[in-house]
Design a protein around this motif. Sequence first.
Motif, PDB file in Angstrom:
ATOM      1  N   LYS A   1     113.304  80.933  16.662  1.00 31.10           N
ATOM      2  CA  LYS A   1     112.234  81.900  16.448  1.00 31.10           C
ATOM      3  C   LYS A   1     112.657  83.079  15.583  1.00 31.10           C
ATOM      4  CE  LYS A   1     110.247  80.754  20.899  1.00 31.10           C
ATOM      5  NZ  LYS A   1     110.023  81.163  22.268  1.00 31.10           N
ATOM      6  N   GLU A   2     113.857  83.610  15.825  1.00 29.35           N
ATOM      7  CA  GLU A   2     114.288  84.819  15.138  1.00 29.35           C
ATOM      8  C   GLU A   2     115.803  84.790  14.957  1.00 29.35           C
ATOM      9  OE1 GLU A   2     112.528  89.297  15.394  1.00 29.35           O
ATOM     10  OE2 GLU A   2     113.238  88.432  17.255  1.00 29.35           O
ATOM     11  N   PHE A   3     116.290  85.477  13.914  1.00 27.70           N
ATOM     12  CA  PHE A   3     117.695  85.387  13.536  1.00 27.70           C
ATOM     13  C   PHE A   3     118.274  86.768  13.265  1.00 27.70           C
ATOM     14  CE2 PHE A   3     115.335  81.675  12.457  1.00 27.70           C
ATOM     15  CZ  PHE A   3     116.144  80.623  12.838  1.00 27.70           C
ATOM     16  N   ASN A   4     119.567  86.922  13.531  1.00 33.80           N
ATOM     17  CA  ASN A   4     120.270  88.150  13.191  1.00 33.80           C
ATOM     18  C   ASN A   4     120.619  88.120  11.719  1.00 33.80           C
ATOM     19  OD1 ASN A   4     120.436  89.416  15.793  1.00 33.80           O
ATOM     20  ND2 ASN A   4     121.927  87.861  16.357  1.00 33.80           N
ATOM     21  N   ASP A   5     120.423  89.244  11.050  1.00 28.99           N
ATOM     22  CA  ASP A   5     120.804  89.388   9.650  1.00 28.99           C
ATOM     23  C   ASP A   5     122.079  90.214   9.616  1.00 28.99           C
ATOM     24  OD1 ASP A   5     121.131  89.900   6.977  1.00 28.99           O
ATOM     25  OD2 ASP A   5     119.083  90.584   6.638  1.00 28.99           O
ATOM     26  N   PRO A   6     123.226  89.624   9.250  1.00 31.04           N
ATOM     27  CA  PRO A   6     124.472  90.382   9.249  1.00 31.04           C
ATOM     28  C   PRO A   6     124.506  91.492   8.194  1.00 31.04           C
ATOM     29  CG  PRO A   6     124.820  88.192   8.347  1.00 31.04           C
ATOM     30  CD  PRO A   6     123.417  88.241   8.844  1.00 31.04           C
ATOM     31  N   ASN A   7     123.530  91.499   7.286  1.00 28.25           N
ATOM     32  CA  ASN A   7     123.489  92.507   6.224  1.00 28.25           C
ATOM     33  C   ASN A   7     122.479  93.617   6.504  1.00 28.25           C
ATOM     34  OD1 ASN A   7     125.301  90.891   4.634  1.00 28.25           O
ATOM     35  ND2 ASN A   7     123.565  89.551   4.229  1.00 28.25           N
ATOM     36  N   SER A   8     121.875  93.618   7.688  1.00 32.22           N
ATOM     37  CA  SER A   8     120.823  94.585   7.995  1.00 32.22           C
ATOM     38  C   SER A   8     120.693  94.725   9.508  1.00 32.22           C
ATOM     39  CB  SER A   8     119.501  94.087   7.395  1.00 32.22           C
ATOM     40  OG  SER A   8     118.400  94.757   7.928  1.00 32.22           O
ATOM     41  N   ASP A   9     120.037  95.801   9.926  1.00 27.79           N
ATOM     42  CA  ASP A   9     119.746  95.976  11.347  1.00 27.79           C
ATOM     43  C   ASP A   9     118.478  95.251  11.760  1.00 27.79           C
ATOM     44  OD1 ASP A   9     121.969  97.560  11.683  1.00 27.79           O
ATOM     45  OD2 ASP A   9     120.879  99.439  11.351  1.00 27.79           O
ATOM     46  N   LEU A  10     117.716  94.756  10.772  1.00 23.75           N
ATOM     47  CA  LEU A  10     116.479  94.055  11.064  1.00 23.75           C
ATOM     48  C   LEU A  10     116.743  92.587  11.405  1.00 23.75           C
ATOM     49  CD1 LEU A  10     114.196  95.402   8.192  1.00 23.75           C
ATOM     50  CD2 LEU A  10     114.363  96.236  10.545  1.00 23.75           C
ATOM     51  N   LYS A  11     115.831  91.995  12.128  1.00 24.11           N
ATOM     52  CA  LYS A  11     115.894  90.567  12.440  1.00 24.11           C
ATOM     53  C   LYS A  11     115.156  89.793  11.354  1.00 24.11           C
ATOM     54  CE  LYS A  11     117.841  91.397  16.391  1.00 24.11           C
ATOM     55  NZ  LYS A  11     119.258  91.631  16.256  1.00 24.11           N
ATOM     56  N   LEU A  12     115.545  88.550  11.148  1.00 20.66           N
ATOM     57  CA  LEU A  12     114.871  87.664  10.209  1.00 20.66           C
ATOM     58  C   LEU A  12     113.914  86.769  10.974  1.00 20.66           C
ATOM     59  CD1 LEU A  12     117.930  86.536   8.050  1.00 20.66           C
ATOM     60  CD2 LEU A  12     116.129  88.123   7.371  1.00 20.66           C
ATOM     61  N   SER A  13     112.709  86.667  10.480  1.00 22.00           N
ATOM     62  CA  SER A  13     111.726  85.762  11.091  1.00 22.00           C
ATOM     63  C   SER A  13     112.088  84.322  10.731  1.00 22.00           C
ATOM     64  CB  SER A  13     110.322  86.083  10.568  1.00 22.00           C
ATOM     65  OG  SER A  13     110.232  85.721   9.192  1.00 22.00           O
ATOM     66  N   ALA A  14     111.454  83.384  11.397  1.00 18.95           N
ATOM     67  CA  ALA A  14     111.681  81.971  11.070  1.00 18.95           C
ATOM     68  C   ALA A  14     111.301  81.693   9.624  1.00 18.95           C
ATOM     69  CB  ALA A  14     110.881  81.083  12.029  1.00 18.95           C
ATOM     70  N   TYR A  15     110.226  82.325   9.132  1.00 23.86           N
ATOM     71  CA  TYR A  15     109.817  82.116   7.736  1.00 23.86           C
ATOM     72  C   TYR A  15     110.894  82.595   6.767  1.00 23.86           C
ATOM     73  CZ  TYR A  15     105.046  81.073   9.235  1.00 23.86           C
ATOM     74  OH  TYR A  15     103.936  80.496   9.809  1.00 23.86           O
ATOM     75  N   GLU A  16     111.446  83.783   7.013  1.00 30.45           N
ATOM     76  CA  GLU A  16     112.486  84.316   6.137  1.00 30.45           C
ATOM     77  C   GLU A  16     113.723  83.420   6.169  1.00 30.45           C
ATOM     78  OE1 GLU A  16     112.309  89.054   6.241  1.00 30.45           O
ATOM     79  OE2 GLU A  16     112.092  88.130   8.230  1.00 30.45           O
ATOM     80  N   PHE A  17     114.024  82.913   7.343  1.00 28.56           N
ATOM     81  CA  PHE A  17     115.206  82.066   7.476  1.00 28.56           C
ATOM     82  C   PHE A  17     114.986  80.706   6.815  1.00 28.56           C
ATOM     83  CE2 PHE A  17     118.726  79.948   9.626  1.00 28.56           C
ATOM     84  CZ  PHE A  17     119.694  80.930   9.494  1.00 28.56           C
ATOM     85  N   ILE A  18     113.813  80.144   6.998  1.00 24.27           N
ATOM     86  CA  ILE A  18     113.493  78.862   6.355  1.00 24.27           C
ATOM     87  C   ILE A  18     113.554  79.006   4.838  1.00 24.27           C
ATOM     88  CG2 ILE A  18     111.609  77.220   5.949  1.00 24.27           C
ATOM     89  CD1 ILE A  18     110.900  77.582   8.961  1.00 24.27           C
ATOM     90  N   ASN A  19     113.191  80.178   4.334  1.00 22.98           N
ATOM     91  CA  ASN A  19     113.276  80.409   2.894  1.00 22.98           C
ATOM     92  C   ASN A  19     114.712  80.261   2.387  1.00 22.98           C
ATOM     93  OD1 ASN A  19     112.037  81.108   0.356  1.00 22.98           O
ATOM     94  ND2 ASN A  19     113.003  83.105   0.561  1.00 22.98           N
ATOM     95  N   LYS A  20     115.684  80.597   3.208  1.00 25.86           N
ATOM     96  CA  LYS A  20     117.095  80.413   2.837  1.00 25.86           C
ATOM     97  C   LYS A  20     117.419  78.926   2.649  1.00 25.86           C
ATOM     98  CE  LYS A  20     119.047  84.616   4.673  1.00 25.86           C
ATOM     99  NZ  LYS A  20     119.551  85.008   3.346  1.00 25.86           N
ATOM    100  N   LEU A  21     116.732  78.070   3.378  1.00 23.69           N
ATOM    101  CA  LEU A  21     116.930  76.630   3.221  1.00 23.69           C
ATOM    102  C   LEU A  21     116.483  76.165   1.837  1.00 23.69           C
ATOM    103  CD1 LEU A  21     115.573  75.343   6.670  1.00 23.69           C
ATOM    104  CD2 LEU A  21     117.961  75.721   6.036  1.00 23.69           C
ATOM    105  N   ARG A  22     115.540  76.882   1.232  1.00 23.91           N
ATOM    106  CA  ARG A  22     115.060  76.517  -0.097  1.00 23.91           C
ATOM    107  C   ARG A  22     116.021  76.940  -1.200  1.00 23.91           C
ATOM    108  NH1 ARG A  22     108.812  78.132  -0.890  1.00 23.91           N
ATOM    109  NH2 ARG A  22     109.700  80.208  -1.025  1.00 23.91           N
ATOM    110  N   LYS A  23     116.939  77.858  -0.885  1.00 23.90           N
ATOM    111  CA  LYS A  23     117.800  78.433  -1.923  1.00 23.90           C
ATOM    112  C   LYS A  23     119.207  77.853  -1.960  1.00 23.90           C
ATOM    113  CE  LYS A  23     115.297  82.777  -1.911  1.00 23.90           C
ATOM    114  NZ  LYS A  23     115.372  84.213  -1.701  1.00 23.90           N
ATOM    115  N   ALA A  24     119.675  77.287  -0.869  1.00 19.75           N
ATOM    116  CA  ALA A  24     121.043  76.762  -0.798  1.00 19.75           C
ATOM    117  C   ALA A  24     121.037  75.247  -0.999  1.00 19.75           C
ATOM    118  CB  ALA A  24     121.664  77.111   0.555  1.00 19.75           C
ATOM    119  N   SER A  25     122.214  74.681  -1.174  1.00 18.77           N
ATOM    120  CA  SER A  25     122.315  73.225  -1.319  1.00 18.77           C
ATOM    121  C   SER A  25     122.766  72.549  -0.025  1.00 18.77           C
ATOM    122  CB  SER A  25     123.275  72.858  -2.455  1.00 18.77           C
ATOM    123  OG  SER A  25     124.561  73.358  -2.182  1.00 18.77           O
ATOM    124  N   LYS A  26     123.291  73.360   0.912  1.00 20.59           N
ATOM    125  CA  LYS A  26     123.764  72.810   2.187  1.00 20.59           C
ATOM    126  C   LYS A  26     123.765  73.927   3.219  1.00 20.59           C
ATOM    127  CE  LYS A  26     128.158  71.929   3.905  1.00 20.59           C
ATOM    128  NZ  LYS A  26     129.549  71.563   3.771  1.00 20.59           N
TER     129      LYS A  26
END
Length: 193
Positions: A112-137
Motif C-alpha cells: 500500500k505505501e512505501f518509505n522514501d529514503p530520500n524524503s520524509d514523505l511516504k510513497l503511494s503505490a502509484y508512485e512506487f509502481i511508476n519506479k517499475l516503469r523506469k528501471a530494468s530490474k
Amino acid sequence: MKNLIIIFTLFAFTLQSNAQSWRKSSGGDEFDGKYKTSSVTGKADNYPYTKPSLVINKFENDNSINFYIASSGYWSEDSGVSILWVFSNEPDTIYSTYDWSYSADNKILFFKEFNDPNSDLKLSAYEFINKLRKASKVSIRISNDYGKNNMSFSLSGSTNAINHVLPNMDEILSEIEKKNTILKEAIKQRDSL
C-alpha cells in the motif's frame, strides 16, 4: 540454410519463453465487474518459493489498485516481516514497504505505501509502481523471524504492461505530485515557526 533458419528460430523461441516477460490479461464477471491485470514471474533463492509473481491489477468499478507478490513464501502477521526493494537504476538506494497486508492464507503480500529514503514523505503505490516503469530490474528481499527470500524481477516490458492496467497513470501521478507539493510547503511552514 533452411535447417539453420529453423534451428535459429527454435533457439530464439526457447530463449524468449525462458525469459521473464510481463503478461497482460483482462476479464471479469457479473459480480465483480471487469478487471485488468499485469504480472511477471521472477526468480528467487528460497526453495520451494523460487518462482514468485509480481502483480498489478485493477477492477473497473473500483478506484483502488491491487499491487502484490504471490508465491514468495509464507508470511504471518506477527513474525517480523520486512520488505526491501532495490531498483537497477538506483543501485545504492534501498526502499522499504511501510504498509502492507496479508492474504487469508498468508501466501500473498499486498503493498500500500512505501518509505522514501530520500524524503520524509511516504510513497503511494502509484508512485512506487511508476519506479517499475523506469528501471530494468527490481530486487526484493522479504524476510521475517524465520528466514528470507531474495527475489529479482525483470522490468523489461513493464511500462506497456502497467499502462494496460493503469492507462491514466500520468494523470494520477500529476495529482499526487500537486498534493505532495502542498504537503511539503505546509511542513516547511510548520518547521519555520
